[in-house]
Design a protein around this motif. Structure first.
Motif, PDB file in Angstrom:
ATOM      1  N   VAL A  79      -0.635  -2.107  -0.063  1.00 45.69           N
ATOM      2  CA  VAL A  79       0.924  -1.909  -0.773  1.00 45.69           C
ATOM      3  C   VAL A  79       1.327  -0.242  -0.527  1.00 45.69           C
ATOM      4  O   VAL A  79      -0.827   0.892  -0.479  1.00 45.69           O
ATOM      5  CB  VAL A  79       1.305  -2.617  -1.895  1.00 45.69           C
ATOM      6  N   SER A  80       2.154   0.070   0.149  1.00 44.09           N
ATOM      7  CA  SER A  80       2.303   1.486   0.064  1.00 44.09           C
ATOM      8  C   SER A  80       2.647   1.988  -1.160  1.00 44.09           C
ATOM      9  O   SER A  80       2.822   1.357  -2.381  1.00 44.09           O
ATOM     10  CB  SER A  80       3.558   2.028   0.979  1.00 44.09           C
ATOM     11  N   ASP A  81       2.426   3.734  -1.426  1.00 45.92           N
ATOM     12  CA  ASP A  81       2.600   4.025  -2.663  1.00 45.92           C
ATOM     13  C   ASP A  81       3.819   3.624  -3.431  1.00 45.92           C
ATOM     14  O   ASP A  81       4.164   3.450  -4.026  1.00 45.92           O
ATOM     15  CB  ASP A  81       2.343   5.609  -2.467  1.00 45.92           C
ATOM     16  N   ALA A  87     -11.054   1.988  -4.420  1.00 44.60           N
ATOM     17  CA  ALA A  87     -10.568   0.835  -3.492  1.00 44.60           C
ATOM     18  C   ALA A  87     -10.313   1.413  -2.091  1.00 44.60           C
ATOM     19  O   ALA A  87      -9.484   2.412  -1.803  1.00 44.60           O
ATOM     20  CB  ALA A  87      -9.569   0.219  -4.072  1.00 44.60           C
ATOM     21  N   LYS A  88     -10.790   1.040  -1.214  1.00 45.54           N
ATOM     22  CA  LYS A  88     -10.402   0.629   0.104  1.00 45.54           C
ATOM     23  C   LYS A  88      -8.788  -0.115   1.012  1.00 45.54           C
ATOM     24  O   LYS A  88      -8.510  -0.705   0.209  1.00 45.54           O
ATOM     25  CB  LYS A  88     -11.361   0.386   1.154  1.00 45.54           C
ATOM     26  N   GLU A  89      -7.988   0.435   0.917  1.00 46.49           N
ATOM     27  CA  GLU A  89      -7.262  -0.324   2.065  1.00 46.49           C
ATOM     28  C   GLU A  89      -5.942  -0.385   0.776  1.00 46.49           C
ATOM     29  O   GLU A  89      -5.450  -1.349   0.757  1.00 46.49           O
ATOM     30  CB  GLU A  89      -7.124  -1.395   2.780  1.00 46.49           C
ATOM     31  N   ALA A  90      -5.884   0.666   0.371  1.00 49.26           N
ATOM     32  CA  ALA A  90      -5.018   0.393  -1.154  1.00 49.26           C
ATOM     33  C   ALA A  90      -4.438   1.539  -1.016  1.00 49.26           C
ATOM     34  O   ALA A  90      -4.254   1.955  -0.283  1.00 49.26           O
ATOM     35  CB  ALA A  90      -6.169  -0.070  -2.466  1.00 49.26           C
ATOM     36  N   THR A  91      -3.514   2.032  -2.352  1.00 46.39           N
ATOM     37  CA  THR A  91      -2.508   3.302  -2.614  1.00 46.39           C
ATOM     38  C   THR A  91      -3.280   4.602  -2.130  1.00 46.39           C
ATOM     39  O   THR A  91      -4.994   4.299  -2.270  1.00 46.39           O
ATOM     40  CB  THR A  91      -1.644   2.558  -3.917  1.00 46.39           C
ATOM     41  N   ASN A  92      -2.495   5.137  -1.403  1.00 50.52           N
ATOM     42  CA  ASN A  92      -3.170   6.395  -1.411  1.00 50.52           C
ATOM     43  C   ASN A  92      -3.576   6.982  -2.916  1.00 50.52           C
ATOM     44  O   ASN A  92      -4.641   7.829  -2.725  1.00 50.52           O
ATOM     45  CB  ASN A  92      -1.991   7.574  -1.372  1.00 50.52           C
ATOM     46  N   ILE A  93      -2.398   7.174  -3.734  1.00 52.09           N
ATOM     47  CA  ILE A  93      -2.642   7.045  -5.117  1.00 52.09           C
ATOM     48  C   ILE A  93      -3.591   6.781  -5.570  1.00 52.09           C
ATOM     49  O   ILE A  93      -3.285   5.807  -6.046  1.00 52.09           O
ATOM     50  CB  ILE A  93      -1.002   7.208  -6.338  1.00 52.09           C
ATOM     51  N   GLN A  94      -4.553   7.053  -6.496  1.00 52.38           N
ATOM     52  CA  GLN A  94      -5.865   6.740  -6.892  1.00 52.38           C
ATOM     53  C   GLN A  94      -5.076   6.051  -8.174  1.00 52.38           C
ATOM     54  O   GLN A  94      -6.119   4.786  -7.782  1.00 52.38           O
ATOM     55  CB  GLN A  94      -6.446   8.070  -7.702  1.00 52.38           C
ATOM     56  N   GLU A  95      -4.238   6.038  -9.834  1.00 50.29           N
ATOM     57  CA  GLU A  95      -4.628   4.983 -10.470  1.00 50.29           C
ATOM     58  C   GLU A  95      -2.997   4.803 -10.593  1.00 50.29           C
ATOM     59  O   GLU A  95      -2.100   6.158 -10.971  1.00 50.29           O
ATOM     60  CB  GLU A  95      -4.758   5.739 -11.464  1.00 50.29           C
ATOM     61  N   PHE A  96      -1.922   3.577 -10.998  1.00 51.69           N
ATOM     62  CA  PHE A  96      -1.181   4.033 -11.805  1.00 51.69           C
ATOM     63  C   PHE A  96      -1.246   3.117 -12.733  1.00 51.69           C
ATOM     64  O   PHE A  96      -1.749   2.472 -13.456  1.00 51.69           O
ATOM     65  CB  PHE A  96       0.184   2.292 -11.249  1.00 51.69           C
TER      66      PHE A  96
END
Ligand code: 2PG
Ligand code: MG
Length: 399
Positions: free
Chosen positions: A203-205, A147-156
Protein backbone atom coordinates in the motif's frame (compact mmCIF):
# COMPACT_ATOMS: atom_id res chain seq x y z
CA UNK A 1 34.27 -12.70 43.01
CA UNK A 2 33.45 -11.29 39.61
CA UNK A 3 36.90 -11.92 38.11
CA UNK A 4 36.37 -13.33 34.64
CA UNK A 5 37.61 -16.89 34.28
CA UNK A 6 36.39 -17.68 30.80
CA UNK A 7 34.88 -16.09 27.71
CA UNK A 8 33.41 -18.49 25.14
CA UNK A 9 32.26 -17.30 21.73
CA UNK A 10 30.15 -19.11 19.16
CA UNK A 11 27.99 -18.52 16.09
CA UNK A 12 24.24 -18.76 16.62
CA UNK A 13 21.25 -18.00 14.39
CA UNK A 14 19.56 -14.63 14.28
CA UNK A 15 15.95 -13.97 13.31
CA UNK A 16 16.83 -13.51 9.64
CA UNK A 17 18.57 -16.87 9.60
CA UNK A 18 22.02 -15.28 9.53
CA UNK A 19 24.82 -16.23 11.88
CA UNK A 20 25.61 -13.86 14.74
CA UNK A 21 28.00 -13.83 17.71
CA UNK A 22 27.00 -15.22 21.11
CA UNK A 23 29.23 -14.84 24.17
CA UNK A 24 29.31 -16.75 27.47
CA UNK A 25 31.17 -15.12 30.36
CA UNK A 26 32.02 -17.02 33.55
CA UNK A 27 33.44 -15.59 36.76
CA UNK A 28 35.53 -17.16 39.51
CA UNK A 29 32.60 -17.46 41.89
CA UNK A 30 30.46 -19.16 39.27
CA UNK A 31 28.63 -16.12 37.89
CA UNK A 32 27.38 -16.71 34.37
CA UNK A 33 26.20 -14.39 31.59
CA UNK A 34 25.20 -15.09 28.01
CA UNK A 35 24.36 -12.52 25.33
CA UNK A 36 24.14 -12.32 21.55
CA UNK A 37 24.71 -9.48 19.10
CA UNK A 38 21.79 -8.21 17.02
CA UNK A 39 22.24 -6.96 13.45
CA UNK A 40 20.80 -4.10 11.40
CA UNK A 41 19.56 -3.96 7.80
CA UNK A 42 19.09 -0.20 7.50
CA UNK A 43 22.43 0.50 9.12
CA UNK A 44 23.84 3.98 9.59
CA UNK A 45 26.95 4.97 7.68
CA UNK A 46 28.76 5.80 10.94
CA UNK A 47 27.98 2.67 12.93
CA UNK A 48 30.73 0.58 14.51
CA UNK A 49 31.83 -2.24 12.24
CA UNK A 50 30.09 -5.59 12.24
CA UNK A 51 32.49 -8.25 10.96
CA UNK A 52 31.45 -11.62 9.53
CA UNK A 53 30.87 -13.62 12.74
CA UNK A 54 33.63 -16.17 12.07
CA UNK A 55 36.16 -13.36 11.66
CA UNK A 56 34.82 -11.42 14.63
CA UNK A 57 35.05 -14.49 16.86
CA UNK A 58 38.57 -15.38 15.74
CA UNK A 59 39.78 -11.80 16.25
CA UNK A 60 38.13 -11.48 19.66
CA UNK A 61 39.64 -14.80 20.77
CA UNK A 62 43.05 -13.58 19.71
CA UNK A 63 42.95 -10.01 21.00
CA UNK A 64 40.24 -9.58 23.62
CA UNK A 65 39.79 -12.86 25.48
CA UNK A 66 43.39 -13.08 26.79
CA UNK A 67 43.11 -9.52 28.14
CA UNK A 68 39.85 -10.28 29.93
CA UNK A 69 40.41 -13.72 31.44
CA UNK A 70 41.96 -13.59 34.94
CA UNK A 71 42.53 -9.86 34.48
CA UNK A 72 39.19 -8.08 34.55
CA UNK A 73 36.11 -8.12 36.79
CA UNK A 74 32.73 -8.65 35.17
CA UNK A 75 31.19 -6.49 37.90
CA UNK A 76 33.23 -3.53 36.69
CA UNK A 77 31.53 -2.77 33.40
CA UNK A 78 33.69 0.22 32.55
CA UNK A 79 36.81 -1.92 32.96
CA UNK A 80 35.38 -4.69 30.79
CA UNK A 81 34.46 -2.25 28.05
CA UNK A 82 37.72 -0.28 28.24
CA UNK A 83 39.54 -3.60 27.85
CA UNK A 84 37.48 -4.42 24.76
CA UNK A 85 38.36 -1.02 23.30
CA UNK A 86 42.06 -1.43 24.09
CA UNK A 87 42.10 -4.95 22.65
CA UNK A 88 40.50 -3.65 19.46
CA UNK A 89 42.63 -0.54 19.14
CA UNK A 90 40.49 1.10 16.44
CA UNK A 91 37.85 3.83 16.69
CA UNK A 92 35.02 1.66 15.47
CA UNK A 93 35.74 -1.94 16.49
CA UNK A 94 36.97 -2.80 13.03
CA UNK A 95 39.51 -5.28 14.49
CA UNK A 96 37.39 -7.51 16.72
CA UNK A 97 34.00 -6.48 15.35
CA UNK A 98 31.28 -4.58 17.20
CA UNK A 99 29.33 -7.84 17.15
CA UNK A 100 31.95 -9.63 19.27
CA UNK A 101 32.40 -6.56 21.45
CA UNK A 102 28.74 -6.03 22.24
CA UNK A 103 28.10 -9.73 22.89
CA UNK A 104 30.99 -9.85 25.39
CA UNK A 105 30.04 -6.51 26.96
CA UNK A 106 26.45 -7.59 27.57
CA UNK A 107 27.40 -11.11 28.69
CA UNK A 108 29.86 -9.64 31.21
CA UNK A 109 27.12 -7.39 32.60
CA UNK A 110 24.87 -10.40 33.06
CA UNK A 111 27.66 -12.37 34.74
CA UNK A 112 28.30 -9.43 37.08
CA UNK A 113 24.61 -9.26 37.95
CA UNK A 114 24.52 -13.02 38.48
CA UNK A 115 27.33 -12.87 41.06
CA UNK A 116 25.53 -10.11 42.93
CA UNK A 117 22.25 -12.00 42.75
CA UNK A 118 20.64 -8.86 41.34
CA UNK A 119 18.51 -8.60 38.23
CA UNK A 120 20.39 -7.03 35.32
CA UNK A 121 18.35 -3.80 35.32
CA UNK A 122 19.24 -3.33 38.97
CA UNK A 123 22.93 -4.04 38.44
CA UNK A 124 23.07 -1.60 35.51
CA UNK A 125 20.77 1.06 36.93
CA UNK A 126 21.83 0.93 40.57
CA UNK A 127 19.82 1.51 43.69
CA UNK A 128 18.95 5.09 42.76
CA UNK A 129 17.61 4.47 39.28
CA UNK A 130 14.20 5.98 38.53
CA UNK A 131 11.08 3.88 38.77
CA UNK A 132 9.64 4.55 35.33
CA UNK A 133 8.91 1.90 32.75
CA UNK A 134 9.32 2.51 29.06
CA UNK A 135 6.38 2.68 26.70
CA UNK A 136 6.97 0.07 23.99
CA UNK A 137 6.91 1.41 20.44
CA UNK A 138 5.36 -1.44 18.46
CA UNK A 139 6.12 -1.86 14.78
CA UNK A 140 2.74 -2.53 13.14
CA UNK A 141 3.15 -1.68 9.44
CA UNK A 142 6.39 -1.24 7.57
CA UNK A 143 8.56 -1.62 4.54
CA UNK A 144 11.71 0.19 3.49
CA UNK A 145 14.74 -2.03 3.92
CA UNK A 146 12.77 -4.45 6.10
CA UNK A 147 10.34 -5.70 3.43
CA UNK A 148 10.02 -5.57 -0.34
CA UNK A 149 6.97 -4.17 -2.19
CA UNK A 150 5.64 -2.42 0.91
CA UNK A 151 5.61 1.13 2.30
CA UNK A 152 8.47 3.56 1.67
CA UNK A 153 8.43 4.61 5.30
CA UNK A 154 10.23 1.87 7.21
CA UNK A 155 8.08 1.66 10.35
CA UNK A 156 4.66 2.77 11.58
CA UNK A 157 4.89 2.37 15.36
CA UNK A 158 2.02 2.11 17.83
CA UNK A 159 2.66 4.07 21.04
CA UNK A 160 0.26 3.30 23.91
CA UNK A 161 1.25 6.40 25.87
CA UNK A 162 -1.76 6.23 28.19
CA UNK A 163 -1.37 2.60 29.21
CA UNK A 164 -1.53 2.20 32.98
CA UNK A 165 1.17 -0.48 32.99
CA UNK A 166 3.87 -2.02 30.83
CA UNK A 167 1.86 -5.16 30.48
CA UNK A 168 -1.23 -3.31 29.26
CA UNK A 169 0.96 -1.37 26.83
CA UNK A 170 2.47 -4.57 25.43
CA UNK A 171 -0.95 -6.14 24.90
CA UNK A 172 -2.33 -2.92 23.42
CA UNK A 173 0.38 -2.98 20.74
CA UNK A 174 -0.44 -6.59 19.94
CA UNK A 175 -4.10 -5.59 19.55
CA UNK A 176 -3.19 -2.74 17.19
CA UNK A 177 -1.12 -5.21 15.17
CA UNK A 178 -4.10 -7.60 14.98
CA UNK A 179 -6.56 -4.80 14.18
CA UNK A 180 -4.33 -3.56 11.34
CA UNK A 181 -4.46 -7.06 9.87
CA UNK A 182 -8.28 -7.02 9.97
CA UNK A 183 -8.40 -3.62 8.29
CA UNK A 184 -6.04 -4.84 5.56
CA UNK A 185 -8.31 -7.86 5.13
CA UNK A 186 -11.40 -5.66 4.88
CA UNK A 187 -9.62 -3.71 2.15
CA UNK A 188 -8.66 -6.91 0.36
CA UNK A 189 -4.96 -6.22 0.74
CA UNK A 190 -2.72 -9.25 1.24
CA UNK A 191 0.11 -8.66 3.67
CA UNK A 192 3.24 -10.61 4.37
CA UNK A 193 5.41 -9.67 7.34
CA UNK A 194 8.68 -7.76 7.33
CA UNK A 195 11.84 -8.57 9.26
CA UNK A 196 10.47 -7.29 12.57
CA UNK A 197 7.05 -8.93 12.29
CA UNK A 198 5.23 -5.80 11.12
CA UNK A 199 2.69 -6.14 8.32
CA UNK A 200 4.32 -5.33 5.01
CA UNK A 201 1.38 -4.62 2.70
CA UNK A 202 1.68 -3.31 -0.86
CA UNK A 203 0.00 0.00 0.00
CA UNK A 204 1.01 3.63 -0.33
CA UNK A 205 2.38 5.50 2.66
CA UNK A 206 -0.81 7.61 2.63
CA UNK A 207 -2.91 4.43 2.96
CA UNK A 208 -0.66 3.13 5.73
CA UNK A 209 -1.22 6.36 7.69
CA UNK A 210 -4.99 5.83 7.37
CA UNK A 211 -4.88 2.16 8.33
CA UNK A 212 -2.63 2.89 11.28
CA UNK A 213 -4.78 5.75 12.46
CA UNK A 214 -7.93 3.60 12.28
CA UNK A 215 -6.30 0.63 14.03
CA UNK A 216 -4.96 2.81 16.83
CA UNK A 217 -8.23 4.61 17.42
CA UNK A 218 -10.26 1.36 17.40
CA UNK A 219 -8.01 -0.18 20.04
CA UNK A 220 -7.94 3.08 22.00
CA UNK A 221 -11.77 2.99 22.13
CA UNK A 222 -11.76 -0.65 23.16
CA UNK A 223 -9.14 -0.31 25.90
CA UNK A 224 -10.00 3.16 27.14
CA UNK A 225 -6.52 4.68 27.28
CA UNK A 226 -4.58 6.89 24.91
CA UNK A 227 -2.74 5.24 22.05
CA UNK A 228 -0.91 7.32 19.48
CA UNK A 229 1.55 6.38 16.80
CA UNK A 230 4.88 7.36 15.37
CA UNK A 231 7.29 6.60 12.54
CA UNK A 232 10.76 5.47 11.70
CA UNK A 233 11.19 7.02 8.29
CA UNK A 234 14.78 5.73 7.96
CA UNK A 235 15.24 8.57 5.49
CA UNK A 236 18.93 7.87 4.80
CA UNK A 237 17.80 4.78 2.90
CA UNK A 238 15.62 6.95 0.62
CA UNK A 239 18.14 9.71 0.09
CA UNK A 240 19.98 9.59 -3.19
CA UNK A 241 21.33 12.31 -5.46
CA UNK A 242 20.16 15.01 -3.06
CA UNK A 243 16.49 14.02 -2.96
CA UNK A 244 14.23 11.62 -1.05
CA UNK A 245 12.79 8.81 -3.18
CA UNK A 246 9.24 7.64 -2.55
CA UNK A 247 8.83 5.06 -5.29
CA UNK A 248 8.80 7.08 -8.51
CA UNK A 249 8.29 10.37 -6.73
CA UNK A 250 10.93 12.49 -5.10
CA UNK A 251 11.00 15.18 -2.43
CA UNK A 252 13.59 17.88 -1.92
CA UNK A 253 14.84 18.44 1.62
CA UNK A 254 12.42 21.36 2.08
CA UNK A 255 9.55 19.26 0.80
CA UNK A 256 10.55 16.41 3.11
CA UNK A 257 10.57 18.75 6.11
CA UNK A 258 7.15 20.16 5.13
CA UNK A 259 5.76 16.65 4.60
CA UNK A 260 6.94 15.35 7.97
CA UNK A 261 5.71 18.48 9.77
CA UNK A 262 2.29 18.08 8.10
CA UNK A 263 2.08 14.42 9.11
CA UNK A 264 3.01 15.28 12.69
CA UNK A 265 0.06 17.64 12.87
CA UNK A 266 -2.42 15.65 10.83
CA UNK A 267 -1.88 12.41 12.76
CA UNK A 268 -0.72 13.84 16.06
CA UNK A 269 2.45 11.77 15.80
CA UNK A 270 4.20 11.20 19.10
CA UNK A 271 7.51 10.09 17.61
CA UNK A 272 9.45 10.53 14.35
CA UNK A 273 12.77 8.77 13.89
CA UNK A 274 15.27 9.62 11.17
CA UNK A 275 13.05 11.99 9.18
CA UNK A 276 16.08 13.21 7.20
CA UNK A 277 19.38 11.92 5.90
CA UNK A 278 22.07 10.94 8.42
CA UNK A 279 24.33 13.82 7.31
CA UNK A 280 21.68 16.53 7.44
CA UNK A 281 22.07 18.05 10.92
CA UNK A 282 20.68 21.30 9.59
CA UNK A 283 17.47 19.72 8.28
CA UNK A 284 17.03 17.89 11.59
CA UNK A 285 17.46 21.18 13.43
CA UNK A 286 14.90 22.95 11.24
CA UNK A 287 12.30 20.22 11.70
CA UNK A 288 12.96 20.04 15.45
CA UNK A 289 12.48 23.80 15.65
CA UNK A 290 9.15 23.45 13.86
CA UNK A 291 7.57 20.47 15.63
CA UNK A 292 9.91 19.53 18.49
CA UNK A 293 7.53 21.04 21.06
CA UNK A 294 4.88 18.43 20.22
CA UNK A 295 6.71 15.33 19.09
CA UNK A 296 9.98 13.50 19.56
CA UNK A 297 12.38 13.90 16.66
CA UNK A 298 14.75 11.00 17.17
CA UNK A 299 18.19 10.46 15.66
CA UNK A 300 19.11 6.87 14.88
CA UNK A 301 21.37 6.76 11.80
CA UNK A 302 22.10 10.42 12.59
CA UNK A 303 23.74 9.73 15.97
CA UNK A 304 24.51 5.98 15.84
CA UNK A 305 24.69 5.97 19.68
CA UNK A 306 27.94 7.92 19.37
CA UNK A 307 28.64 10.73 21.88
CA UNK A 308 30.67 12.76 19.37
CA UNK A 309 27.88 12.74 16.80
CA UNK A 310 25.36 13.41 19.56
CA UNK A 311 27.38 16.41 20.75
CA UNK A 312 27.40 17.77 17.19
CA UNK A 313 23.63 17.41 17.18
CA UNK A 314 23.25 19.10 20.56
CA UNK A 315 25.37 22.01 19.34
CA UNK A 316 22.97 22.77 16.50
CA UNK A 317 19.67 21.61 18.03
CA UNK A 318 19.28 18.63 15.72
CA UNK A 319 16.64 16.30 17.24
CA UNK A 320 15.29 16.15 20.77
CA UNK A 321 15.87 12.46 21.27
CA UNK A 322 18.38 9.73 20.46
CA UNK A 323 17.95 6.08 19.63
CA UNK A 324 20.26 3.85 21.65
CA UNK A 325 21.44 0.62 20.04
CA UNK A 326 24.38 -0.94 21.91
CA UNK A 327 25.66 -2.76 18.82
CA UNK A 328 25.87 0.51 16.87
CA UNK A 329 28.68 1.61 19.15
CA UNK A 330 29.99 -1.69 20.57
CA UNK A 331 29.73 -1.60 24.37
CA UNK A 332 27.27 -0.93 27.18
CA UNK A 333 29.58 1.77 28.55
CA UNK A 334 29.36 3.69 25.28
CA UNK A 335 25.58 3.24 25.24
CA UNK A 336 25.29 4.53 28.83
CA UNK A 337 27.53 7.49 28.06
CA UNK A 338 25.25 8.42 25.15
CA UNK A 339 22.16 8.16 27.38
CA UNK A 340 23.84 10.33 30.00
CA UNK A 341 24.92 13.02 27.55
CA UNK A 342 21.43 13.06 26.06
CA UNK A 343 19.67 13.40 29.38
CA UNK A 344 22.08 16.09 30.61
CA UNK A 345 20.94 18.05 27.57
CA UNK A 346 17.23 17.47 28.05
CA UNK A 347 16.95 14.86 25.32
CA UNK A 348 15.06 11.59 25.65
CA UNK A 349 16.92 8.33 25.06
CA UNK A 350 14.93 5.59 23.34
CA UNK A 351 16.36 2.07 23.67
CA UNK A 352 16.09 -0.06 20.55
CA UNK A 353 16.37 -3.52 19.04
CA UNK A 354 17.69 -4.19 15.52
CA UNK A 355 15.81 -5.71 12.62
CA UNK A 356 17.95 -8.84 12.98
CA UNK A 357 17.56 -10.08 16.56
CA UNK A 358 17.95 -13.08 18.82
CA UNK A 359 16.08 -14.10 21.97
CA UNK A 360 18.53 -11.96 23.97
CA UNK A 361 16.54 -9.58 26.19
CA UNK A 362 19.30 -7.28 27.45
CA UNK A 363 17.67 -4.15 25.99
CA UNK A 364 14.60 -4.60 28.20
CA UNK A 365 16.89 -4.28 31.23
CA UNK A 366 18.81 -1.43 29.66
CA UNK A 367 15.60 0.54 29.13
CA UNK A 368 14.52 0.11 32.76
CA UNK A 369 18.04 0.79 34.06
CA UNK A 370 18.27 4.07 32.15
CA UNK A 371 14.72 5.22 32.84
CA UNK A 372 14.02 5.45 29.12
CA UNK A 373 10.60 6.83 28.15
CA UNK A 374 10.34 4.47 25.17
CA UNK A 375 11.70 1.14 24.00
CA UNK A 376 11.48 0.08 20.37
CA UNK A 377 11.28 -3.65 20.17
CA UNK A 378 8.58 -4.79 17.77
CA UNK A 379 5.20 -6.23 18.61
CA UNK A 380 5.06 -9.94 17.87
CA UNK A 381 7.43 -12.81 16.92
CA UNK A 382 9.62 -14.65 19.39
CA UNK A 383 12.72 -12.51 19.17
CA UNK A 384 10.55 -9.41 19.82
CA UNK A 385 8.33 -10.96 22.50
CA UNK A 386 11.50 -12.09 24.30
CA UNK A 387 12.10 -8.42 25.18
CA UNK A 388 8.45 -7.53 25.75
CA UNK A 389 7.85 -10.48 28.04
CA UNK A 390 11.05 -9.65 29.92
CA UNK A 391 9.71 -6.12 30.47
CA UNK A 392 6.52 -7.58 31.92
CA UNK A 393 8.60 -9.79 34.23
CA UNK A 394 10.77 -6.85 35.31
CA UNK A 395 7.67 -4.80 36.10
CA UNK A 396 6.33 -7.71 38.12
CA UNK A 397 9.60 -8.03 39.98
CA UNK A 398 10.18 -4.35 40.58
CA UNK A 399 6.86 -3.30 42.06
O1 2PG B 1 16.19 1.48 11.74
C1 2PG B 1 15.97 0.97 12.84
O2 2PG B 1 15.65 1.67 13.77
C2 2PG B 1 16.20 -0.51 13.08
C3 2PG B 1 15.30 -1.17 14.06
O3 2PG B 1 13.95 -0.98 13.82
O4 2PG B 1 16.34 -1.20 11.89
P1 2PG B 1 17.78 -1.80 11.56
O5 2PG B 1 18.15 -2.69 12.67
O6 2PG B 1 17.57 -2.52 10.25
O7 2PG B 1 18.71 -0.65 11.42
MG1 MG C 1 15.82 3.57 12.68
Amino acid sequence: MTRITSVALRRVLDSRGNPTVEADVLTESGGFGRAAAPSGASTGEYEAIELPPTEAIAAARRHAVPRLVDEVHAGNQREVDATLRAADGSENFSEIGANSAVAISMAAAKAGADVLGAPLYQHLGGAFRGDNFPTPLGNVIGGGEHAKEATNIQEFLAAPVGAPSVSEAVFANAKVHARASEILDERGVPAAKGDEGAWAPPVSDADAFEIMSEAVSDVEDELGFEIRFGLDIAASEMFEDGVYHYGDETKTTDEQIDYVAEMVDEYDLVYVEDPLDENDYEGFAELTERVGDRTLICGDDLFVTNVDRLQDGIDVGAANSILIKPNQIGTLTDAFDAVELASRNGMDAVISHRSGETEDATIAHLAVATDAPFIKTGTVQGERTAKLNELIRIADDAV
